[in-house]
Write a protein that holds these residues in place. Structure first.
Motif, PDB file in Angstrom:
ATOM      1  N   ASN A  46       4.510  -4.102   3.936  1.00 40.58           N
ATOM      2  CA  ASN A  46       3.956  -4.240   2.583  1.00 40.58           C
ATOM      3  C   ASN A  46       3.343  -2.946   2.065  1.00 40.58           C
ATOM      4  O   ASN A  46       3.473  -2.622   0.886  1.00 40.58           O
ATOM      5  N   LYS A  47       2.663  -2.210   2.938  1.00 43.36           N
ATOM      6  CA  LYS A  47       1.974  -0.975   2.536  1.00 43.36           C
ATOM      7  C   LYS A  47       2.864   0.268   2.690  1.00 43.36           C
ATOM      8  O   LYS A  47       2.438   1.370   2.394  1.00 43.36           O
ATOM      9  N   LYS A  48       4.091   0.068   3.211  1.00 47.89           N
ATOM     10  CA  LYS A  48       5.056   1.163   3.403  1.00 47.89           C
ATOM     11  C   LYS A  48       4.482   2.284   4.270  1.00 47.89           C
ATOM     12  O   LYS A  48       4.590   3.466   3.965  1.00 47.89           O
ATOM     13  N   VAL A  49       3.870   1.885   5.387  1.00 47.71           N
ATOM     14  CA  VAL A  49       3.295   2.839   6.328  1.00 47.71           C
ATOM     15  C   VAL A  49       4.431   3.524   7.086  1.00 47.71           C
ATOM     16  O   VAL A  49       5.338   2.859   7.578  1.00 47.71           O
ATOM     17  N   LYS A  50       4.365   4.838   7.166  1.00 53.69           N
ATOM     18  CA  LYS A  50       5.385   5.601   7.894  1.00 53.69           C
ATOM     19  C   LYS A  50       4.919   5.969   9.294  1.00 53.69           C
ATOM     20  O   LYS A  50       5.700   6.027  10.223  1.00 53.69           O
ATOM     21  N   LYS A  51       3.616   6.272   9.436  1.00 52.91           N
ATOM     22  CA  LYS A  51       3.106   6.728  10.724  1.00 52.91           C
ATOM     23  C   LYS A  51       1.603   6.525  10.783  1.00 52.91           C
ATOM     24  O   LYS A  51       0.917   6.684   9.784  1.00 52.91           O
TER      25      LYS A  51
END
Length: 70
Positions: A46-51
């Motif tokens: 949902n938050k489009k976390v990459k790392k």
């Protein structure tokens, strides 16, 4: 004061801490931890976390790079 705390809180931080605490508990409740893992995964999507990274690591890297430049 509460709004400044929210701004400093890591993205999906609560979900991450809940999962880590579950893994550390004894006895280990695999079903509960899997549920928390799914919650964390959904937050990441949902938050489009990459790392993820730890704040201490970031500071140490900045300190060491600053020392090298001196």
């Amino acid at each position: 004061m509460g709004s400044s705390l929210n701004q400093q809180q890591a993205v999906c931080g609560k979900e991450s801490i809940d999962l880590l605490n579950c893994v550390a508990q004894s006895p280990f409740d695999q079903e509960k931890c899997l549920s928390l893992l799914q919650t964390l995964r959904q937050c990441v999507i949902n938050k489009k976390v990459k790392k993820f990274s730890l704040a201490e690591e970031t500071r140490e890297q900045a300190d060491s790079s600053g020392k090298k430049q001196t």
